[in-house]
Write a protein that holds these residues in place. Structure first.
Motif, mmCIF file in Angstrom:
data_model
loop_
_atom_site.group_PDB
_atom_site.id
_atom_site.type_symbol
_atom_site.label_atom_id
_atom_site.label_comp_id
_atom_site.label_asym_id
_atom_site.label_seq_id
_atom_site.Cartn_x
_atom_site.Cartn_y
_atom_site.Cartn_z
ATOM 1 N N PRO A 17 37.934 -49.586 84.755
ATOM 2 C CA PRO A 17 37.843 -49.064 86.124
ATOM 3 C C PRO A 17 36.394 -49.148 86.609
ATOM 4 O O PRO A 17 35.451 -49.024 85.835
ATOM 5 C CB PRO A 17 38.312 -47.612 85.977
ATOM 6 N N LYS A 18 36.229 -49.344 87.892
ATOM 7 C CA LYS A 18 34.885 -49.521 88.451
ATOM 8 C C LYS A 18 33.973 -48.331 88.153
ATOM 9 O O LYS A 18 32.764 -48.495 88.017
ATOM 10 C CB LYS A 18 34.976 -49.746 89.958
ATOM 11 N N SER A 19 34.542 -47.168 88.022
ATOM 12 C CA SER A 19 33.745 -45.955 87.825
ATOM 13 C C SER A 19 32.947 -45.974 86.526
ATOM 14 O O SER A 19 31.904 -45.316 86.420
ATOM 15 C CB SER A 19 34.648 -44.731 87.846
ATOM 16 N N ILE A 20 33.411 -46.729 85.504
ATOM 17 C CA ILE A 20 32.681 -46.780 84.231
ATOM 18 C C ILE A 20 32.406 -48.216 83.784
ATOM 19 O O ILE A 20 32.023 -48.447 82.639
ATOM 20 C CB ILE A 20 33.430 -46.021 83.109
ATOM 21 N N ARG A 21 32.577 -49.166 84.684
ATOM 22 C CA ARG A 21 32.442 -50.572 84.273
ATOM 23 C C ARG A 21 31.032 -50.885 83.770
ATOM 24 O O ARG A 21 30.863 -51.695 82.873
ATOM 25 C CB ARG A 21 32.828 -51.499 85.415
ATOM 26 N N ARG A 22 30.031 -50.226 84.339
ATOM 27 C CA ARG A 22 28.660 -50.535 83.893
ATOM 28 C C ARG A 22 28.417 -50.081 82.450
ATOM 29 O O ARG A 22 27.463 -50.513 81.817
ATOM 30 C CB ARG A 22 27.635 -49.890 84.813
ATOM 31 N N MET A 23 29.296 -49.229 81.921
ATOM 32 C CA MET A 23 29.197 -48.793 80.529
ATOM 33 C C MET A 23 30.170 -49.544 79.628
ATOM 34 O O MET A 23 30.262 -49.263 78.432
ATOM 35 C CB MET A 23 29.481 -47.286 80.426
ATOM 36 N N SER A 24 30.873 -50.511 80.190
ATOM 37 C CA SER A 24 31.937 -51.182 79.439
ATOM 38 C C SER A 24 31.410 -51.924 78.219
ATOM 39 O O SER A 24 32.073 -51.979 77.182
ATOM 40 C CB SER A 24 32.710 -52.141 80.352
ATOM 41 N N GLY A 25 30.222 -52.505 78.322
ATOM 42 C CA GLY A 25 29.662 -53.223 77.179
ATOM 43 C C GLY A 25 29.435 -52.300 75.999
ATOM 44 O O GLY A 25 29.742 -52.649 74.841
ATOM 45 N N ILE A 26 28.916 -51.109 76.266
ATOM 46 C CA ILE A 26 28.683 -50.123 75.209
ATOM 47 C C ILE A 26 30.006 -49.663 74.612
ATOM 48 O O ILE A 26 30.158 -49.562 73.386
ATOM 49 C CB ILE A 26 27.904 -48.926 75.778
ATOM 50 N N VAL A 27 30.983 -49.407 75.463
ATOM 51 C CA VAL A 27 32.294 -48.956 74.984
ATOM 52 C C VAL A 27 32.935 -50.016 74.089
ATOM 53 O O VAL A 27 33.443 -49.712 72.998
ATOM 54 C CB VAL A 27 33.223 -48.625 76.172
ATOM 55 N N ILE A 28 32.894 -51.256 74.520
ATOM 56 C CA ILE A 28 33.487 -52.347 73.730
ATOM 57 C C ILE A 28 32.757 -52.505 72.406
ATOM 58 O O ILE A 28 33.389 -52.644 71.343
ATOM 59 C CB ILE A 28 33.471 -53.660 74.529
#
Length: 202
Positions: free
Chosen positions: A66-77
């Motif tokens: 979701p756009k709300s957390i996409r900028r953190m997606s790399g860390i999450v993955i």
């Protein structure tokens, strides 16, 4: 990629686990204060991260967030891929996880220098709590997300939404990891050969 993946990739490419680990804590291009083995590990770490960020499987996963957390997606993955590596460990090495990590912890403990303040903080936590094997449990990912939130002073809140995303996309994450990681292994082997050749010419 996150800590555990870099340690594993160092192991299977016969490069320094400690050097690859340093890649998260050493900045800049001047590595002359480190020995050749550790320099090679940092260089490999950086190329692994670049390859991962530009890989089609990873880009496709990031687009699902979701756009709300996409900028953190790399860390999450990166963190969740450490969990998936644990879950599928036997597919990628015959070395037991605890034995490999025991060897890594010994390297960290015996290293006589502090390369950065952040390295020293992580080093102390690793040697006190030996938490890398916790990635075999999915709950450890949530703890990592919450720790990152705290380190960022709660300026970015993403942990709860990230866990919800993972729960709704577990199959997609698993299949993407299993498609991506063998390609990363192949890339890492080839990149080590290239870096060693380059190092020998200097």
């Amino acid at each position: 990629m996150n800590y555990l993946a870099h340690i594993h990739l160092a192991h299977i490419t016969d490069t320094s686990m400690l050097g690859n680990f340093f890649g998260d804590f050493v900045k800049g291009s001047d590595l002359s204060h480190l020995n050749d083995e550790h320099q090679l590990g940092i260089q490999l770490h950086r190329r692994i991260d670049s390859y991962t960020d530009s890989h089609a499987q990873v880009k496709a996963l990031r687009a699902l967030f979701p756009k709300s957390i996409r900028r953190m997606s790399g860390i999450v993955i990166d963190i969740y891929f450490d969990h998936l590596l644990c879950a599928n460990w036997a597919q990628f090495t015959d070395r037991e996880l605890d034995k490999l990590l025991g060897h890594f912890y010994a390297e960290v403990e015996q290293y006589p220098h502090s390369i950065s303040e952040r390295f020293q903080q992580v080093r102390e936590g690793l040697l006190t709590h030996r938490w890398l094997s916790d990635y075999q449990y999915a709950e450890s990912c949530e703890r990592s997300f919450l720790q990152i939130e705290r380190r960022l002073g709660h300026r970015v809140l993403f942990a709860n939404e990230a866990i919800e995303f993972i729960q709704h996309n577990e199959q997609e994450l698993q299949s993407s990891f299993l498609a991506f990681y063998p390609e990363l292994i192949e890339f890492s082997h080839a990149k080590v050969e290239e870096l060693v050749h380059k190092q020998s010419r200097i």
